[in-house]
Scaffold this motif. Sequence first.
Motif, PDB file in Angstrom:
ATOM      1  N   CYS A  97     -41.617 -24.455 -16.993  1.00  0.00           N
ATOM      2  CA  CYS A  97     -41.540 -23.080 -17.489  1.00  0.00           C
ATOM      3  C   CYS A  97     -42.669 -22.768 -18.467  1.00  0.00           C
ATOM      4  O   CYS A  97     -42.642 -21.750 -19.140  1.00  0.00           O
ATOM      5  CB  CYS A  97     -40.176 -22.838 -18.151  1.00  0.00           C
ATOM      6  SG  CYS A  97     -39.720 -21.093 -18.265  1.00  0.00           S
ATOM      7  N   HIS A  99     -43.616 -24.321 -21.287  1.00  0.00           N
ATOM      8  CA  HIS A  99     -43.461 -24.542 -22.720  1.00  0.00           C
ATOM      9  C   HIS A  99     -44.554 -25.453 -23.274  1.00  0.00           C
ATOM     10  O   HIS A  99     -44.892 -25.369 -24.458  1.00  0.00           O
ATOM     11  CB  HIS A  99     -42.083 -25.119 -23.023  1.00  0.00           C
ATOM     12  CG  HIS A  99     -40.959 -24.173 -22.737  1.00  0.00           C
ATOM     13  ND1 HIS A  99     -39.659 -24.423 -23.116  1.00  0.00           N
ATOM     14  CD2 HIS A  99     -40.935 -22.978 -22.099  1.00  0.00           C
ATOM     15  CE1 HIS A  99     -38.882 -23.414 -22.720  1.00  0.00           C
ATOM     16  NE2 HIS A  99     -39.640 -22.537 -22.098  1.00  0.00           N
ATOM     17  N   GLU A 133     -34.125 -23.425 -23.301  1.00  0.00           N
ATOM     18  CA  GLU A 133     -33.610 -23.314 -21.935  1.00  0.00           C
ATOM     19  C   GLU A 133     -32.091 -23.253 -21.874  1.00  0.00           C
ATOM     20  O   GLU A 133     -31.530 -22.746 -20.900  1.00  0.00           O
ATOM     21  CB  GLU A 133     -34.108 -24.487 -21.080  1.00  0.00           C
ATOM     22  CG  GLU A 133     -35.612 -24.513 -20.849  1.00  0.00           C
ATOM     23  CD  GLU A 133     -36.105 -23.400 -19.947  1.00  0.00           C
ATOM     24  OE1 GLU A 133     -35.274 -22.615 -19.449  1.00  0.00           O
ATOM     25  OE2 GLU A 133     -37.333 -23.301 -19.746  1.00  0.00           O
ATOM     26  N   HIS A 160     -44.951 -15.864 -23.732  1.00  0.00           N
ATOM     27  CA  HIS A 160     -44.512 -16.727 -22.634  1.00  0.00           C
ATOM     28  C   HIS A 160     -45.540 -16.712 -21.510  1.00  0.00           C
ATOM     29  O   HIS A 160     -46.028 -15.648 -21.109  1.00  0.00           O
ATOM     30  CB  HIS A 160     -43.171 -16.262 -22.091  1.00  0.00           C
ATOM     31  CG  HIS A 160     -42.423 -17.320 -21.336  1.00  0.00           C
ATOM     32  ND1 HIS A 160     -42.888 -17.857 -20.148  1.00  0.00           N
ATOM     33  CD2 HIS A 160     -41.253 -17.949 -21.588  1.00  0.00           C
ATOM     34  CE1 HIS A 160     -42.022 -18.762 -19.713  1.00  0.00           C
ATOM     35  NE2 HIS A 160     -41.030 -18.845 -20.574  1.00  0.00           N
ATOM     36  N   SER A 162     -46.951 -16.738 -17.815  1.00  0.00           N
ATOM     37  CA  SER A 162     -46.442 -16.028 -16.644  1.00  0.00           C
ATOM     38  C   SER A 162     -47.322 -16.283 -15.424  1.00  0.00           C
ATOM     39  O   SER A 162     -48.548 -16.160 -15.496  1.00  0.00           O
ATOM     40  CB  SER A 162     -46.390 -14.520 -16.914  1.00  0.00           C
ATOM     41  OG  SER A 162     -46.095 -13.797 -15.743  1.00  0.00           O
ATOM     42  N   GLY A 329     -34.793 -12.272 -16.556  1.00  0.00           N
ATOM     43  CA  GLY A 329     -34.795 -13.559 -17.234  1.00  0.00           C
ATOM     44  C   GLY A 329     -34.419 -13.375 -18.695  1.00  0.00           C
ATOM     45  O   GLY A 329     -34.517 -12.269 -19.248  1.00  0.00           O
ATOM     46  N   GLU A 331     -34.060 -15.042 -22.951  1.00  0.00           N
ATOM     47  CA  GLU A 331     -34.720 -15.782 -24.031  1.00  0.00           C
ATOM     48  C   GLU A 331     -33.836 -15.734 -25.269  1.00  0.00           C
ATOM     49  O   GLU A 331     -33.144 -14.728 -25.489  1.00  0.00           O
ATOM     50  CB  GLU A 331     -36.046 -15.098 -24.377  1.00  0.00           C
ATOM     51  CG  GLU A 331     -37.291 -15.817 -23.903  1.00  0.00           C
ATOM     52  CD  GLU A 331     -37.689 -16.973 -24.786  1.00  0.00           C
ATOM     53  OE1 GLU A 331     -37.040 -17.180 -25.832  1.00  0.00           O
ATOM     54  OE2 GLU A 331     -38.656 -17.656 -24.438  1.00  0.00           O
ATOM     55  N   ASN A 365     -43.451 -20.245  -9.245  1.00  0.00           N
ATOM     56  CA  ASN A 365     -43.285 -19.608 -10.538  1.00  0.00           C
ATOM     57  C   ASN A 365     -42.371 -20.477 -11.382  1.00  0.00           C
ATOM     58  O   ASN A 365     -41.970 -21.567 -10.963  1.00  0.00           O
ATOM     59  CB  ASN A 365     -42.734 -18.184 -10.374  1.00  0.00           C
ATOM     60  CG  ASN A 365     -43.226 -17.263 -11.484  1.00  0.00           C
ATOM     61  OD1 ASN A 365     -43.422 -17.675 -12.627  1.00  0.00           O
ATOM     62  ND2 ASN A 365     -43.435 -15.997 -11.142  1.00  0.00           N
ATOM     63  N   GLY A 366     -42.018 -19.995 -12.550  1.00  0.00           N
ATOM     64  CA  GLY A 366     -41.239 -20.792 -13.477  1.00  0.00           C
ATOM     65  C   GLY A 366     -39.968 -21.350 -12.873  1.00  0.00           C
ATOM     66  O   GLY A 366     -39.329 -20.740 -12.022  1.00  0.00           O
ATOM     67  N   HIS A 367     -39.599 -22.554 -13.310  1.00  0.00           N
ATOM     68  CA  HIS A 367     -38.409 -23.291 -12.884  1.00  0.00           C
ATOM     69  C   HIS A 367     -38.524 -23.828 -11.465  1.00  0.00           C
ATOM     70  O   HIS A 367     -37.528 -24.206 -10.855  1.00  0.00           O
ATOM     71  CB  HIS A 367     -37.131 -22.443 -13.045  1.00  0.00           C
ATOM     72  CG  HIS A 367     -36.773 -22.161 -14.460  1.00  0.00           C
ATOM     73  ND1 HIS A 367     -35.477 -22.087 -14.921  1.00  0.00           N
ATOM     74  CD2 HIS A 367     -37.549 -21.946 -15.553  1.00  0.00           C
ATOM     75  CE1 HIS A 367     -35.474 -21.821 -16.221  1.00  0.00           C
ATOM     76  NE2 HIS A 367     -36.728 -21.738 -16.617  1.00  0.00           N
ATOM     77  N   TYR A 371     -44.391 -25.666  -9.976  1.00  0.00           N
ATOM     78  CA  TYR A 371     -45.084 -24.773 -10.905  1.00  0.00           C
ATOM     79  C   TYR A 371     -46.027 -25.567 -11.807  1.00  0.00           C
ATOM     80  O   TYR A 371     -45.607 -26.490 -12.507  1.00  0.00           O
ATOM     81  CB  TYR A 371     -44.083 -24.009 -11.774  1.00  0.00           C
ATOM     82  CG  TYR A 371     -44.756 -23.173 -12.839  1.00  0.00           C
ATOM     83  CD1 TYR A 371     -45.493 -22.045 -12.498  1.00  0.00           C
ATOM     84  CD2 TYR A 371     -44.680 -23.531 -14.187  1.00  0.00           C
ATOM     85  CE1 TYR A 371     -46.122 -21.281 -13.462  1.00  0.00           C
ATOM     86  CE2 TYR A 371     -45.307 -22.767 -15.165  1.00  0.00           C
ATOM     87  CZ  TYR A 371     -46.026 -21.652 -14.794  1.00  0.00           C
ATOM     88  OH  TYR A 371     -46.660 -20.905 -15.750  1.00  0.00           O
TER      89      TYR A 371
END
Length: 408
Positions: A97, A99, A133, A160, A162, A329, A331, A365-367, A371
């Motif tokens: 993701c 981080h 998360e 974040h 992207s 999503g 946060e 993409n994220g997750h 990625y």
Amino acid sequence: MTTLAAVRPSRLRELYEDFHRWPEVAFQERRTTAVIADELRGRGLQVSTSDTVTGLVATLENGPGPVVGLRADIDALPIAEQTGVPYASTTGAMHACGHDVHITSLIGTIDRLLAVRDRWSGTVVAIFQPAEEVGSGARAQLASGIFDDHPTPHIVLGQHASGALAPGTVGSRPAVLQAAADTWQITLRGDGGHAAGPHKTVDLVVLAASMILRLQTIVSREVPPNETAVVSVGTIHAGTVSNILPDELTFTVNARSFTEEVRSLIERSVRRIVVAEAQASGLQAEPEFEHTVHFPLNVNDVAAFETVRSALETEFGEHGFTVVDPVTGSEDFGEYGTSFGVPSVYWYFGTGLAEEVASRVPVPNGHSPWYAPDPDVAIDVGVRAFTSVALAALNSVVPPVRQNGGGR
């Protein structure tokens, strides 16, 4: 356009690859915390860690002025990496993701602020947050007392990575940016029985199937058509072998919403449907509900957003900034502004994809286990975005008069 020279990422690239190679999941980020702490102490910052929670807070002081909080989340996901990058994870978890980019970008921003001390006055509080998360890391860090030896920010900023935005661009919006999220674990208990005699018991699998299908009508038939919401069932667990009807079944319901009214409606509807279906099937035991995840709405302060937007448009050009649609999503970044009682603003920055996954279809993409951002693009954009907004805040935020302040 840009007011900052391109980032030379050699040392930052090394740090990024290290964080990527050694990811740690929520509340287990001990090595990650230690590496960050060593880097920041080496730069002369005052660093605080906690005995009760991972993550850290660090302060960089540069004369009188506002206190600006910069936040990066540090946890990874329990995903087995499939990217094939040479610095791939060695732990079985994965920074799927971005981080690791967030950590590196905040360290790089500290470097840039140290290099241009003559362009700002005030204090920067760098927040490296655990367990984003799972939605409880910010609350745990705030409750730990780790902020007691640091000044309370007058504004909190976050960003974040992207894969949806074009590389080298940024995007955000005023007011609500990200949805609230809730997860309920629901447990059904019955007598179980033989698969050859389902009439002698309540089949929990069939019952759960009815519940899951009916739950999908919440959005289509109960949420007003002009509102946006999502209800998904992410897990279901029951049974051991094919000829035994289980005596216990659990499943999880995940919901996203953009107003507290819709959020409350969804929770009431989930409970009503589950209980009603259980009664209709003759289940004797009441279904059990556990509210396991609770993400707040992520709301950008409207006035502070204009300061952020102006800084990002100056740095990346008018066409390099996009006003994005609200994102489903979630946060827990907003917990900081709420706890400190100050404005907060959050934005996205486009990272591109690493060469090893750039041609993959669909685009990772994220997750996703595939990625992997383009490290050099991601670090450059992340540092420039954070630095430009931090400088704008340090030179424009007027510290309020506080009757009682947190921290020192």
